[in-house]
Write a protein that holds these residues in place. Structure first.
Motif, PDB file in Angstrom:
ATOM      1  N   ILE A   1       0.864  -1.173   0.000  1.00 52.54           N
ATOM      2  CA  ILE A   1       0.000   0.000   0.000  1.00 52.54           C
ATOM      3  C   ILE A   1       0.904   1.227   0.000  1.00 52.54           C
ATOM      4  CG2 ILE A   1      -1.785   1.265   1.262  1.00 52.54           C
ATOM      5  CD1 ILE A   1      -2.450  -1.462   2.640  1.00 52.54           C
ATOM      6  N   ASP A   2       0.926   1.975  -1.090  1.00 54.96           N
ATOM      7  CA  ASP A   2       1.780   3.154  -1.205  1.00 54.96           C
ATOM      8  C   ASP A   2       1.075   4.360  -0.587  1.00 54.96           C
ATOM      9  OD1 ASP A   2       4.055   2.079  -2.717  1.00 54.96           O
ATOM     10  OD2 ASP A   2       2.587   1.764  -4.308  1.00 54.96           O
ATOM     11  N   VAL A   3       1.788   5.057   0.294  1.00 56.29           N
ATOM     12  CA  VAL A   3       1.221   6.242   0.946  1.00 56.29           C
ATOM     13  C   VAL A   3       2.248   7.374   0.920  1.00 56.29           C
ATOM     14  CG1 VAL A   3      -0.220   4.848   2.468  1.00 56.29           C
ATOM     15  CG2 VAL A   3       2.026   5.604   3.270  1.00 56.29           C
ATOM     16  N   GLY A   4       1.756   8.594   1.137  1.00 58.21           N
ATOM     17  CA  GLY A   4       2.644   9.744   1.255  1.00 58.21           C
ATOM     18  C   GLY A   4       3.266   9.820   2.636  1.00 58.21           C
ATOM     19  N   CYS A   5       3.890  10.940   2.939  1.00 59.95           N
ATOM     20  CA  CYS A   5       4.663  11.076   4.176  1.00 59.95           C
ATOM     21  C   CYS A   5       3.906  11.788   5.288  1.00 59.95           C
ATOM     22  CB  CYS A   5       5.962  11.823   3.883  1.00 59.95           C
ATOM     23  SG  CYS A   5       7.075  10.951   2.758  1.00 59.95           S
ATOM     24  N   THR A   6       2.625  12.097   5.089  1.00 67.33           N
ATOM     25  CA  THR A   6       1.867  12.760   6.151  1.00 67.33           C
ATOM     26  C   THR A   6       1.328  11.733   7.133  1.00 67.33           C
ATOM     27  OG1 THR A   6      -0.282  12.656   5.024  1.00 67.33           O
ATOM     28  CG2 THR A   6       1.150  14.514   4.478  1.00 67.33           C
ATOM     29  N   GLY A   7       1.081  12.187   8.357  1.00 69.27           N
ATOM     30  CA  GLY A   7       0.548  11.301   9.367  1.00 69.27           C
ATOM     31  C   GLY A   7      -0.800  10.728   8.978  1.00 69.27           C
ATOM     32  N   ARG A   8      -1.641  11.545   8.359  1.00 66.92           N
ATOM     33  CA  ARG A   8      -2.968  11.073   7.960  1.00 66.92           C
ATOM     34  C   ARG A   8      -2.860   9.940   6.950  1.00 66.92           C
ATOM     35  NH1 ARG A   8      -5.718  12.031   3.588  1.00 66.92           N
ATOM     36  NH2 ARG A   8      -4.272  13.679   2.950  1.00 66.92           N
ATOM     37  N   GLU A   9      -1.950  10.083   5.968  1.00 68.91           N
ATOM     38  CA  GLU A   9      -1.785   9.043   4.946  1.00 68.91           C
ATOM     39  C   GLU A   9      -1.207   7.760   5.542  1.00 68.91           C
ATOM     40  OE1 GLU A   9      -0.705  11.149   0.798  1.00 68.91           O
ATOM     41  OE2 GLU A   9       0.434  11.936   2.512  1.00 68.91           O
ATOM     42  N   ILE A  10      -0.258   7.902   6.456  1.00 71.71           N
ATOM     43  CA  ILE A  10       0.339   6.720   7.087  1.00 71.71           C
ATOM     44  C   ILE A  10      -0.709   5.955   7.898  1.00 71.71           C
ATOM     45  CG2 ILE A  10       2.020   5.931   8.804  1.00 71.71           C
ATOM     46  CD1 ILE A  10       3.780   8.345   7.908  1.00 71.71           C
ATOM     47  N   LEU A  11      -1.496   6.681   8.697  1.00 71.21           N
ATOM     48  CA  LEU A  11      -2.516   6.033   9.513  1.00 71.21           C
ATOM     49  C   LEU A  11      -3.585   5.377   8.645  1.00 71.21           C
ATOM     50  CD1 LEU A  11      -2.935   8.644  12.396  1.00 71.21           C
ATOM     51  CD2 LEU A  11      -1.962   6.338  12.568  1.00 71.21           C
ATOM     52  N   SER A  12      -3.937   6.032   7.549  1.00 70.79           N
ATOM     53  CA  SER A  12      -4.911   5.444   6.627  1.00 70.79           C
ATOM     54  C   SER A  12      -4.377   4.148   6.027  1.00 70.79           C
ATOM     55  CB  SER A  12      -5.245   6.449   5.515  1.00 70.79           C
ATOM     56  OG  SER A  12      -6.121   5.877   4.568  1.00 70.79           O
ATOM     57  N   GLY A  13      -3.075   4.148   5.679  1.00 71.81           N
ATOM     58  CA  GLY A  13      -2.447   2.942   5.141  1.00 71.81           C
ATOM     59  C   GLY A  13      -2.406   1.815   6.150  1.00 71.81           C
ATOM     60  N   VAL A  14      -2.098   2.140   7.410  1.00 76.23           N
ATOM     61  CA  VAL A  14      -2.056   1.120   8.466  1.00 76.23           C
ATOM     62  C   VAL A  14      -3.448   0.556   8.709  1.00 76.23           C
ATOM     63  CG1 VAL A  14      -1.619   0.723  10.923  1.00 76.23           C
ATOM     64  CG2 VAL A  14      -0.011   2.094   9.572  1.00 76.23           C
ATOM     65  N   GLU A  15      -4.449   1.421   8.705  1.00 74.19           N
ATOM     66  CA  GLU A  15      -5.825   0.958   8.903  1.00 74.19           C
ATOM     67  C   GLU A  15      -6.240  -0.027   7.811  1.00 74.19           C
ATOM     68  OE1 GLU A  15     -10.365   2.794   9.413  1.00 74.19           O
ATOM     69  OE2 GLU A  15      -8.660   4.124   9.015  1.00 74.19           O
ATOM     70  N   LYS A  16      -5.888   0.294   6.568  1.00 73.59           N
ATOM     71  CA  LYS A  16      -6.219  -0.605   5.463  1.00 73.59           C
ATOM     72  C   LYS A  16      -5.443  -1.919   5.575  1.00 73.59           C
ATOM     73  CE  LYS A  16      -6.167  -0.971   0.401  1.00 73.59           C
ATOM     74  NZ  LYS A  16      -5.870  -0.251  -0.881  1.00 73.59           N
ATOM     75  N   ALA A  17      -4.137  -1.819   5.892  1.00 77.03           N
ATOM     76  CA  ALA A  17      -3.273  -3.006   5.943  1.00 77.03           C
ATOM     77  C   ALA A  17      -3.699  -3.979   7.028  1.00 77.03           C
ATOM     78  CB  ALA A  17      -1.823  -2.590   6.150  1.00 77.03           C
ATOM     79  N   THR A  18      -4.237  -3.466   8.124  1.00 75.60           N
ATOM     80  CA  THR A  18      -4.601  -4.326   9.246  1.00 75.60           C
ATOM     81  C   THR A  18      -6.055  -4.785   9.191  1.00 75.60           C
ATOM     82  OG1 THR A  18      -5.046  -2.331  10.553  1.00 75.60           O
ATOM     83  CG2 THR A  18      -2.875  -3.348  10.809  1.00 75.60           C
ATOM     84  N   SER A  19      -6.786  -4.352   8.181  1.00 73.66           N
ATOM     85  CA  SER A  19      -8.188  -4.756   8.081  1.00 73.66           C
ATOM     86  C   SER A  19      -8.283  -6.224   7.680  1.00 73.66           C
ATOM     87  CB  SER A  19      -8.917  -3.895   7.055  1.00 73.66           C
ATOM     88  OG  SER A  19      -8.457  -4.162   5.740  1.00 73.66           O
ATOM     89  N   PRO A  20      -9.219  -6.959   8.250  1.00 78.00           N
ATOM     90  CA  PRO A  20      -9.381  -8.374   7.882  1.00 78.00           C
ATOM     91  C   PRO A  20      -9.637  -8.560   6.391  1.00 78.00           C
ATOM     92  CG  PRO A  20     -10.647  -7.854   9.859  1.00 78.00           C
ATOM     93  CD  PRO A  20     -10.154  -6.553   9.321  1.00 78.00           C
ATOM     94  N   GLU A  21     -10.354  -7.637   5.774  1.00 79.33           N
ATOM     95  CA  GLU A  21     -10.668  -7.760   4.351  1.00 79.33           C
ATOM     96  C   GLU A  21      -9.399  -7.719   3.504  1.00 79.33           C
ATOM     97  OE1 GLU A  21     -13.958  -6.187   6.684  1.00 79.33           O
ATOM     98  OE2 GLU A  21     -11.935  -5.412   6.330  1.00 79.33           O
TER      99      GLU A  21
END
Length: 389
Positions: A321-341
């Motif tokens: 999951i490619d994300v930018g360097c902002t905190g919002r983008e990183i947290l969004s990427g982590v949320e997606k990566a850890t989702s069961p789906e």
């Protein structure tokens, strides 16, 4: 007996080399010469030369080159010292062919010094792109100084040929680092907990972050943003050491301060190949900008939050999951990566970097290649008009 000189600069390339080194050792017609340099010899980065000796490999030359500085001037001076040191090493110990890997500036010094000696060079992992780092220019430069190319994918083979390299010189071997996954029994979660004194129950975030060297002035802000994003994570955070690149020390300092304030965070200087791969097998998600997230992680079905442009341009699996360097983008990427789906969608993922048989392809070619003058003299290859490379 044909002598194969192998340049190793750090724990990262050494782990990738390991299957190749063992196969060279096992071949009665080949002799392994290890040239050890860079972070391997630095106490600051764990003095990993000791791990090489423990693995039973003979070291032919040790080339000191790293200054205790991560400024642009310090890195450039280290490159010069490396060229001088390798020139002296080759005068004493000239291999029949030199094996280089990847895109480190230390590797570039070793290959540059080989030019006047007419030592043929075989290069692993050419043709790749990392648009956010100086490694991109280093890698392509090594390609043009090399005589044989072991690339990881067909895409990279086409790119090397596009750079004017004869197709017969290019071998699609896959990534040798993946061979380790098939040949090395990994440590269990319990063994990792005991060895590294970490609690791996629940979610585990493996964080490997290096300076994006084309943006080194932004390193301080970028690592602070990443750590702020991770501060509230309900997970065990396992940080690994960055490379010895421009501005790497600010990353080390910030992570040390962060670990002091967060009991569930750990900073491991040197895990070695076995420890690192085993930790990947136990991790819930990998976060950072390391090539291991692009190349090895897919073999574990491991979700990767890849931050910024450091790995931009590399072939990747859909676990990344490619994300930018902002905190919002990183947290969004982590949320997606850890989702069961998302994690369930990774079942059946095929790693685009190969199936773990790279070393045998590399050794087979190193044994058979004719090292006569025709091999040393290169001609610029131009694809016939109208023909796809």
């Amino acid at each position: 007996m044909r002598t194969i000189g192998v340049i190793t600069t750090a724990r990262s390339d050494y782990g990738i080399y390991l299957p190749v080194l063992r196969r060279i050792q096992a071949e009665p017609d080949l002799k392994l010469w290890l040239f050890v340099t860079g972070m391997h010899l630095s106490p600051e980065f764990g003095c990993t030369v000791e791990a090489i000796e423990q693995d039973g490999f003979e070291i032919v030359e040790r080339i000191e080159m790293l200054l205790s500085s991560d400024s642009p001037e310090g890195v450039a001076k280290s490159m010069g010292l490396g060229t001088i040191g390798f020139a002296q090493a080759y005068a004493r110990s000239r291999p029949d062919i030199l094996l280089a890997l990847g895109d480190r500036f230390e590797m570039h010094s070793a290959v540059t010094a080989a030019l006047p000696f007419n030592i043929p060079v075989a290069h692993i992992h050419g043709g790749e792109l990392t648009e956010g780092a100086i490694d991109d220019a280093v890698r392509h430069s090594i390609t043009k100084m090399s005589h044989l190319h072991f690339v990881a994918t067909e895409t990279y083979a086409k790119r090397v040929i596009q750079m004017g390299e004869d197709p017969w010189r290019v071998v699609v071997s896959g990534a040798p680092g993946l061979d380790n996954l098939h040949n090395t029994p990994l440590l269990s979660r319990a063994e990792l907990e005991e060895i590294y004194d970490v609690d791996l129950q629940g979610a585990v975030f493996l964080v490997t972050y290096h300076p994006a060297t084309l943006q080194y002035k932004q390193t301080e802000d970028q690592i602070d943003t990443l750590l702020s994003a991770l501060a509230a994570a309900d997970a065990t955070l396992v940080f690994t050491y960055p490379n010895a690149d421009t501005s790497s020390r600010v990353i080390i300092e910030r992570i040390c301060d962060f670990v002091d304030e967060h009991p569930r965070a750990h900073f491991l200087v040197n895990m070695g190949t076995l420890g690192y791969l085993s930790m990947m097998s136990c991790a819930t998600v990998m976060i950072g900008n390391s090539s291991s997230g692009i190349i090895e992680a897919a073999s574990f079905n491991l979700p990767v939050v890849n931050i910024g442009n450091r790995q931009k341009g590399r072939v990747r699996g859909y676990n990344v999951i490619d994300v930018g360097c902002t905190g919002r983008e990183i947290l969004s990427g982590v949320e997606k990566a850890t989702s069961p789906e998302f994690q369930e969608a990774l079942d059946g993922l095929v790693n685009p970097y190969g199936n773990g048989h790279a070393a045998e392809k590399i050794i087979d070619r190193l044994k058979r290649v004719d090292l006569s003058r025709d091999f040393i003299v290169k001609h610029f290859y131009t694809a016939p008009e109208g023909r796809e490379i």
